[in-house]
Design a protein around this motif. Structure first.
Motif, PDB file in Angstrom:
ATOM      1  N   GLY A 105      62.713  45.128  65.684  1.00 43.43           N
ATOM      2  CA  GLY A 105      62.086  43.384  66.102  1.00 43.43           C
ATOM      3  C   GLY A 105      63.440  42.242  65.359  1.00 43.43           C
ATOM      4  O   GLY A 105      62.970  40.783  65.532  1.00 43.43           O
ATOM      5  N   HIS A 106      64.344  42.674  64.302  1.00 41.50           N
ATOM      6  CA  HIS A 106      64.963  41.978  63.913  1.00 41.50           C
ATOM      7  C   HIS A 106      65.801  41.238  64.775  1.00 41.50           C
ATOM      8  O   HIS A 106      66.565  41.829  65.489  1.00 41.50           O
ATOM      9  CB  HIS A 106      65.948  42.256  62.710  1.00 41.50           C
ATOM     10  CG  HIS A 106      66.712  41.658  61.780  1.00 41.50           C
ATOM     11  ND1 HIS A 106      67.764  41.185  61.648  1.00 41.50           N
ATOM     12  CD2 HIS A 106      66.830  41.575  60.198  1.00 41.50           C
ATOM     13  CE1 HIS A 106      67.727  40.286  61.010  1.00 41.50           C
ATOM     14  NE2 HIS A 106      67.489  40.826  60.340  1.00 41.50           N
ATOM     15  N   PRO A 107      66.157  39.754  64.383  1.00 37.99           N
ATOM     16  CA  PRO A 107      66.510  38.780  65.335  1.00 37.99           C
ATOM     17  C   PRO A 107      68.016  38.959  65.759  1.00 37.99           C
ATOM     18  O   PRO A 107      68.486  38.600  66.178  1.00 37.99           O
ATOM     19  CB  PRO A 107      66.411  37.380  65.336  1.00 37.99           C
ATOM     20  CG  PRO A 107      65.657  37.478  63.897  1.00 37.99           C
ATOM     21  CD  PRO A 107      65.025  39.054  63.353  1.00 37.99           C
ATOM     22  N   ASP A 108      68.756  39.570  64.387  1.00 40.15           N
ATOM     23  CA  ASP A 108      70.183  39.612  64.643  1.00 40.15           C
ATOM     24  C   ASP A 108      70.728  41.249  64.345  1.00 40.15           C
ATOM     25  O   ASP A 108      71.497  41.439  65.345  1.00 40.15           O
ATOM     26  CB  ASP A 108      70.646  39.096  62.957  1.00 40.15           C
ATOM     27  CG  ASP A 108      70.454  37.546  63.082  1.00 40.15           C
ATOM     28  OD1 ASP A 108      70.914  36.868  64.374  1.00 40.15           O
ATOM     29  OD2 ASP A 108      70.744  36.992  62.591  1.00 40.15           O
ATOM     30  N   PHE A 109      69.921  41.956  63.631  1.00 40.73           N
ATOM     31  CA  PHE A 109      70.529  43.412  63.118  1.00 40.73           C
ATOM     32  C   PHE A 109      69.852  44.468  63.153  1.00 40.73           C
ATOM     33  O   PHE A 109      69.049  45.615  62.488  1.00 40.73           O
ATOM     34  CB  PHE A 109      70.608  43.902  61.715  1.00 40.73           C
ATOM     35  CG  PHE A 109      71.826  42.416  61.133  1.00 40.73           C
ATOM     36  CD1 PHE A 109      72.802  41.776  62.152  1.00 40.73           C
ATOM     37  CD2 PHE A 109      71.624  41.721  60.101  1.00 40.73           C
ATOM     38  CE1 PHE A 109      74.070  41.203  61.677  1.00 40.73           C
ATOM     39  CE2 PHE A 109      72.701  39.869  59.550  1.00 40.73           C
ATOM     40  CZ  PHE A 109      73.358  39.868  60.302  1.00 40.73           C
ATOM     41  N   PRO A 110      69.042  44.196  64.594  1.00 42.67           N
ATOM     42  CA  PRO A 110      68.667  45.957  65.241  1.00 42.67           C
ATOM     43  C   PRO A 110      69.315  47.123  65.124  1.00 42.67           C
ATOM     44  O   PRO A 110      69.964  46.714  64.715  1.00 42.67           O
ATOM     45  CB  PRO A 110      67.908  45.221  66.385  1.00 42.67           C
ATOM     46  CG  PRO A 110      68.505  44.235  67.368  1.00 42.67           C
ATOM     47  CD  PRO A 110      69.456  43.728  66.095  1.00 42.67           C
ATOM     48  N   ILE A 111      69.124  47.850  65.766  1.00 41.88           N
ATOM     49  CA  ILE A 111      69.827  49.644  65.625  1.00 41.88           C
ATOM     50  C   ILE A 111      70.610  49.371  66.459  1.00 41.88           C
ATOM     51  O   ILE A 111      71.526  50.246  66.661  1.00 41.88           O
ATOM     52  CB  ILE A 111      69.228  50.533  65.640  1.00 41.88           C
ATOM     53  CG1 ILE A 111      70.167  52.184  65.353  1.00 41.88           C
ATOM     54  CG2 ILE A 111      67.887  50.869  66.988  1.00 41.88           C
ATOM     55  CD1 ILE A 111      69.349  53.100  64.812  1.00 41.88           C
ATOM     56  N   GLN A 112      70.332  48.503  67.447  1.00 40.82           N
ATOM     57  CA  GLN A 112      71.221  48.504  68.920  1.00 40.82           C
ATOM     58  C   GLN A 112      72.434  47.014  68.715  1.00 40.82           C
ATOM     59  O   GLN A 112      73.112  47.494  69.114  1.00 40.82           O
ATOM     60  CB  GLN A 112      70.304  47.553  69.826  1.00 40.82           C
ATOM     61  CG  GLN A 112      69.612  48.399  71.060  1.00 40.82           C
ATOM     62  CD  GLN A 112      68.382  48.260  69.919  1.00 40.82           C
ATOM     63  OE1 GLN A 112      68.342  47.941  68.898  1.00 40.82           O
ATOM     64  NE2 GLN A 112      67.705  49.592  70.981  1.00 40.82           N
ATOM     65  N   ASN A 113      73.013  46.648  66.730  1.00 42.45           N
ATOM     66  CA  ASN A 113      73.866  46.441  66.416  1.00 42.45           C
ATOM     67  C   ASN A 113      74.617  47.060  66.087  1.00 42.45           C
ATOM     68  O   ASN A 113      76.156  47.704  66.260  1.00 42.45           O
ATOM     69  CB  ASN A 113      73.597  44.525  65.614  1.00 42.45           C
ATOM     70  CG  ASN A 113      74.673  44.147  66.243  1.00 42.45           C
ATOM     71  OD1 ASN A 113      74.718  44.414  66.160  1.00 42.45           O
ATOM     72  ND2 ASN A 113      73.964  42.891  65.805  1.00 42.45           N
ATOM     73  N   LEU A 114      74.217  47.358  64.954  1.00 39.21           N
ATOM     74  CA  LEU A 114      75.113  47.966  63.374  1.00 39.21           C
ATOM     75  C   LEU A 114      76.261  47.249  63.389  1.00 39.21           C
ATOM     76  O   LEU A 114      77.469  47.893  63.170  1.00 39.21           O
ATOM     77  CB  LEU A 114      75.074  49.213  63.912  1.00 39.21           C
ATOM     78  CG  LEU A 114      73.908  49.540  64.313  1.00 39.21           C
ATOM     79  CD1 LEU A 114      74.629  51.392  64.526  1.00 39.21           C
ATOM     80  CD2 LEU A 114      73.235  49.898  63.095  1.00 39.21           C
ATOM     81  N   PRO A 115      76.363  46.455  63.291  1.00 37.80           N
ATOM     82  CA  PRO A 115      77.406  45.355  62.454  1.00 37.80           C
ATOM     83  C   PRO A 115      78.321  45.550  61.631  1.00 37.80           C
ATOM     84  O   PRO A 115      77.210  46.203  60.261  1.00 37.80           O
ATOM     85  CB  PRO A 115      77.102  44.152  63.047  1.00 37.80           C
ATOM     86  CG  PRO A 115      76.286  43.810  62.089  1.00 37.80           C
ATOM     87  CD  PRO A 115      75.181  45.468  62.966  1.00 37.80           C
ATOM     88  N   PHE A 116      79.454  45.789  61.034  1.00 26.44           N
ATOM     89  CA  PHE A 116      79.884  46.530  59.881  1.00 26.44           C
ATOM     90  C   PHE A 116      80.228  45.281  58.985  1.00 26.44           C
ATOM     91  O   PHE A 116      80.553  43.891  59.441  1.00 26.44           O
ATOM     92  CB  PHE A 116      81.384  47.228  60.305  1.00 26.44           C
ATOM     93  CG  PHE A 116      81.760  48.309  61.157  1.00 26.44           C
ATOM     94  CD1 PHE A 116      81.768  49.513  60.106  1.00 26.44           C
ATOM     95  CD2 PHE A 116      80.471  48.639  62.496  1.00 26.44           C
ATOM     96  CE1 PHE A 116      80.831  50.447  60.781  1.00 26.44           C
ATOM     97  CE2 PHE A 116      80.743  49.807  63.031  1.00 26.44           C
ATOM     98  CZ  PHE A 116      80.571  50.715  61.933  1.00 26.44           C
TER      99      PHE A 116
END
Length: 431
Positions: free
Chosen positions: A22-33
């Motif tokens: 439910g995180h608006p920026d960094f759910p597991i579907q994102n995973l930015p570096f």
């Protein structure tokens, strides 16, 4: 390679890192570096997951040995050079490690709170180029100076760009020291030197180059997207009256090279796959792209469904505990006349060699509606129509103490929302 949706994009996938769900920026579907330092530590590569950051260097033994050297570096350049196939494979591995509870005991010790991390530039930037692909911004600005012909004849044939200054690109949160330079008032006989009185921002996206190309070998349009490692937010701070005096005949110089701010996280091409869409159709009468910029696949899915927002706080607002004032809300797909792939293909079309870690700005992303303009120059109509803030203060351009924040996120039915984090800067007096 052809990238496609896989298990890492599934809306049903959750993480054992509770804050990610439910995180608006960094759910597991994102995973930015990104590159961060933990308290008392040195810089290393990290991955954002919820309100935590995974120390990739510390967890490198859990990854493919072929990746370990690049992922143990304090910058992302070597990893960017590994290319799209490795990027996709690493994303799948990290998604498994952070979603399968069987890996929790071995991964959790390598997590730390983002709030305690110091963020750095993600890569060593060899070159920075800023484009001008936001057609509504180009039209609005052109109309201020050339009411009868706001767009120059080359705009719809050539993705316009200029070479910026890589040394002054800084991570979000770096103070914005008001620049000084030459400026000439319209009725003055001679220019004067002093601090800019027309300090502005420009809302842009940044493209990080992954695998580069050899000098003399252009990147074909059909392959250009595979040379992009990811995206960030970018603020091309601008001193407008300095720009107006110096930009002819060779373009911007001191008006822009004093600072460029970027958000610290690199949102990968894979993470953005659910949010790609068709390029907007060109208006009737517009020329078709020349063959080296024309690709059916790019036309079908080259646009980016990224929502954009800019907010402002003043010293008075912060002292009173008032919320930020929203200056604009727009979307990248509605703003960009040329796609990211077309930018890359054009940049290399003459044989220019792009390198891992090079940064490219899109140019200011304004939409057609006034609610989504990407600069104060447009919002205030060159200073003629000041913005009235919620507390009654007005702004035509930025004043000392003002803090500007950019946000971006992707949201579409059938996918989990992901975000870019923020890109912010507070204006300090000239030195």
């Amino acid at each position: 390679m052809t990238r496609g949706l896989d298990e890492t994009h599934q809306p049903s996938r959750t993480s054992w890192v509770a804050s990610a769900n439910g995180h608006p920026d960094f759910p597991i579907q994102n995973l930015p570096f990104g590159v961060f330092s933990p308290p008392g530590g040195d810089p290393r590569i990290g991955v954002a997951i919820g309100d935590q950051v995974l120390d990739v260097r510390a967890a490198v033994a859990l990854l493919d040995p072929a990746w370990q050297r690049a992922l143990s570096q304090p910058i992302l350049n070597d990893w960017f050079a590994h290319g799209p196939a490795n990027a996709t494979a690493l994303r799948r591995r990290l998604s498994t490690l952070l979603s399968d509870p069987a890996h929790r005991d071995e991964v959790e010790p390598h997590l730390s709170p983002q709030a305690e991390a110091t963020m750095h530039l993600p890569a060593r930037i060899g070159d920075y180029t800023d484009f001008y692909v936001g057609i509504h911004h180009a039209t609005n600005v052109g109309r201020l100076f050339r009411p009868d012909a706001p767009l120059l004849p080359n705009y719809k044939y050539v993705p316009i760009g200029y070479h910026g200054r890589a040394s002054s690109v800084r991570v979000s949160g770096t103070p914005v020291i008001r620049p000084s330079g030459q400026r000439k008032a319209p009725q003055a006989d001679e220019p004067t030197y002093g601090p800019t009185q027309r300090l502005d921002y420009e809302l842009e996206l940044g493209l990080w180059i992954g695998q580069g190309n050899d000098l003399g070998s252009p990147i074909p349009i059909g392959e250009a997207g595979e040379h992009i490692a990811g995206y960030c937010l970018l603020n091309d701070w601008s001193a407008r009256e300095i720009q107006a005096w110096e930009y002819q005949p060779l373009g911007p110089f001191l008006a822009k090279n004093f600072l460029t701010s970027i958000s610290p996280w690199v949102v990968t091409v894979d993470a953005l796959l659910p949010f790609r869409r068709a390029m907007p159709p060109r208006p009737a009468g517009d020329p078709a792209p020349l063959p080296y910029l024309a690709d059916p696949a790019n036309q079908a899915s080259g646009a980016l469904g990224i929502a954009l927002e800019v907010t402002l706080t003043t010293e008075v607002m912060r002292a009173a505990g008032l919320p930020p004032h929203t200056l604009s809300r727009g979307e990248a797909a509605a703003a960009m006349y040329w796609s990211a792939a077309q930018i890359v293909a054009h940049h290399s079309a003459n044989g220019c060699n792009l390198q891992p870690g090079d940064l490219i700005g899109t140019g200011t992303l304004s939409i057609a509606e006034d609610s989504g303009l990407g600069s104060l120059l447009e919002i205030s109509e060159g200073g003629k129509a000041p913005v009235t803030l919620a507390n009654g203060e007005t702004r035509s351009f930025l004043e000392d103490g003002d803090e500007l924040t950019m946000k971006a996120w992707c949201e579409v039915e059938g996918a989990v929302r992901i975000g870019f984090g923020t890109c912010s800067g507070r204006v300090l007096p000239a030195r």
